[in-house]
Design an enzyme around this catalytic site. Structure first.
Site, PDB file in Angstrom:
ATOM      1  N   ARG A  68      77.374 -25.371 -13.136  1.00 57.62           N
ATOM      2  CA  ARG A  68      77.688 -24.016 -12.623  1.00 57.62           C
ATOM      3  C   ARG A  68      79.191 -23.707 -12.672  1.00 57.62           C
ATOM      4  O   ARG A  68      79.740 -23.098 -11.758  1.00 57.62           O
ATOM      5  CB  ARG A  68      77.156 -23.819 -11.200  1.00 57.62           C
ATOM      6  N   SER A  84      70.429 -19.119  -6.003  1.00 57.51           N
ATOM      7  CA  SER A  84      70.879 -20.232  -5.161  1.00 57.51           C
ATOM      8  C   SER A  84      72.159 -19.875  -4.420  1.00 57.51           C
ATOM      9  O   SER A  84      73.133 -19.445  -5.033  1.00 57.51           O
ATOM     10  CB  SER A  84      71.137 -21.467  -6.020  1.00 57.51           C
ATOM     11  N   GLU A 124      77.381 -21.751  -4.436  1.00 54.43           N
ATOM     12  CA  GLU A 124      77.153 -21.400  -5.842  1.00 54.43           C
ATOM     13  C   GLU A 124      77.406 -19.896  -6.001  1.00 54.43           C
ATOM     14  O   GLU A 124      78.029 -19.459  -6.961  1.00 54.43           O
ATOM     15  CB  GLU A 124      75.725 -21.750  -6.271  1.00 54.43           C
TER      16      GLU A 124
END
Ligand SMILES: Cc1cc2nc3c(=O)[nH]c(=O)nc-3n(C[C@H](O)[C@H](O)[C@H](O)COP(=O)(O)OP(=O)(O)OC[C@H]3O[C@@H](n4cnc5c(N)ncnc54)[C@H](O)[C@@H]3O)c2cc1C
Length: 309
Positions: A184, A232, A302
């Site tokens: 990520r 998320s 995130e």
């Protein structure tokens, strides 16, 4: 605190933007541009449709000392209630186009939504990206985030990325040697991504379309995809699934104001309709505190937070 208003923009900048971009929106509520449906106003919101328009928007902002923030689908963003100062850019027009290139390559603008790109490729017998079909963001945002699933990440498929060099006001081409992708994250952060060359694999159209459907169905079964959320909230800590930790801590369904921890997937926060960014931040702090005290694990966000605290 002073209420945000377009007067925070230099008059000469405002005039120049109005002239060059008649569709520019001042004091635009950013809740309209995020999947959370949360976010205060941008001083000015502009949708460049061509490279020339993007270049002009960037030049005008830099000439007048106005901050620029580029967003994609707003599907990973918590925009604060006070909004974002300066100019928000969202790529449209030519940046939403896809073209086939020789071999199994496709050339896509940064404004293309991933589900569209994957369906487009599938129809032409190009596979390898099916698992990303549930990522509702644009290619640009997905490259910044290195969006991915357990099956793979967008960074694995990239053969070239085009970025606008803000100083020289020209498009530069970055090759895989220049690019770093990790969980990520990417080294594209802070750049203006305008497009990319993606390498897929030739396959049977029907097989690819079936795999796309399977991934869509498994999302529907495991994630609250029809609610207002940004996917998320936290990254998985090494070797652990954060959703499971939050569930074990008994936090599924935790509600603060108009936001709650999803009863379907504990790493998703849902806006039940009138949530403020502060409600979501309240949930973030509660979850972090409980996971720290119960498991000794520090959670990293995130989703990204934009705006003035
Ligand atoms: C239901 C749902 C499911 C999701 N599932 C997943 C998943 O499985 N895997 C996953 O990784 N993510 C998932 N996400 C999160 C999100 O979709 C991804 O992070 C996506 O890549 C974000 O893309 P975006 O265009 O919406 O970016 P935004 O949220 O708009 O922006 C994200 C960041 O990228 C920057 N940015 C955006 N466009 C550009 C550009 N052209 N140039 C430079 N910077 C840019 C922004 O400034 C910001 O810092 C999910 C979200 C939802 C709502």
């Amino acid at each position: 605190m002073k209420s945000p208003s377009p007067t925070t923009l230099p008059h000469a900048f405002r005039d120049a933007i109005e002239k060059r971009f008649p569709g520019a929106r001042f004091d635009e509520p950013l809740s309209k541009h995020t999947t959370f449906k949360i976010g205060g106003p941008a001083d000015v919101y502009v949708e460049p449709r061509t490279t020339a328009e993007l270049t002009d928007a960037v030049r005008l902002a830099d000439d007048h000392g106005v901050a620029i923030t580029i967003i994609g689908g707003g599907s990973n963003l918590l925009i604060l209630d006070s909004g974002v100062r300066g100019m928000i850019l969202r790529l449209k027009g030519e940046f939403e186009e896809i073209a086939a290139r020789p071999g199994s390559l496709l050339d896509s603008g940064a404004g293309v939504k991933l589900p569209k790109l994957i369906a487009w490729a599938g129809e032409r017998g190009l596979g390898g990206s099916e698992s990303l079909v549930g990522v509702p963001g644009t290619l640009g945002g997905s490259l910044i985030m290195n969006a991915g699933t357990r099956e793979g990440e967008i960074g694995d498929l990239v053969r070239e990325v085009r970025v606008l060099d803000r100083g020289a006001l020209r498009v530069d081409v970055l090759s895989p040697r220049d690019l770093r992708f990790s969980y990520r994250a990417s080294n594209l952060d802070g750049r203006l991504v305008v497009g990319a060359l993606i390498e897929l694999k030739a396959g049977k159209r029907d097989d690819i379309i079936n795999r796309i459907r399977e991934f869509q169905q498994s999302r529907l079964a495991t994630q609250p995809v029809h609610t207002h959320n940004v996917g998320s909230t936290f990254k998985n800590p090494p070797g652990k699934f954060v959703g499971r930790l939050i569930e074990q801590a008994g936090l599924k369904g935790l509600r603060i104001g108009g936001a709650r921890v999803s009863p379907v997937h504990a790493n998703f926060v849902e806006n039940l309709g009138r949530a403020k960014a502060s409600d979501v931040l309240g949930i973030v702090e509660s979850v972090r505190g409980k996971i720290r005290s119960e498991f000794g694990v520090e959670l990293e966000l995130e989703m990204r937070i934009l705006g003035e605290p």
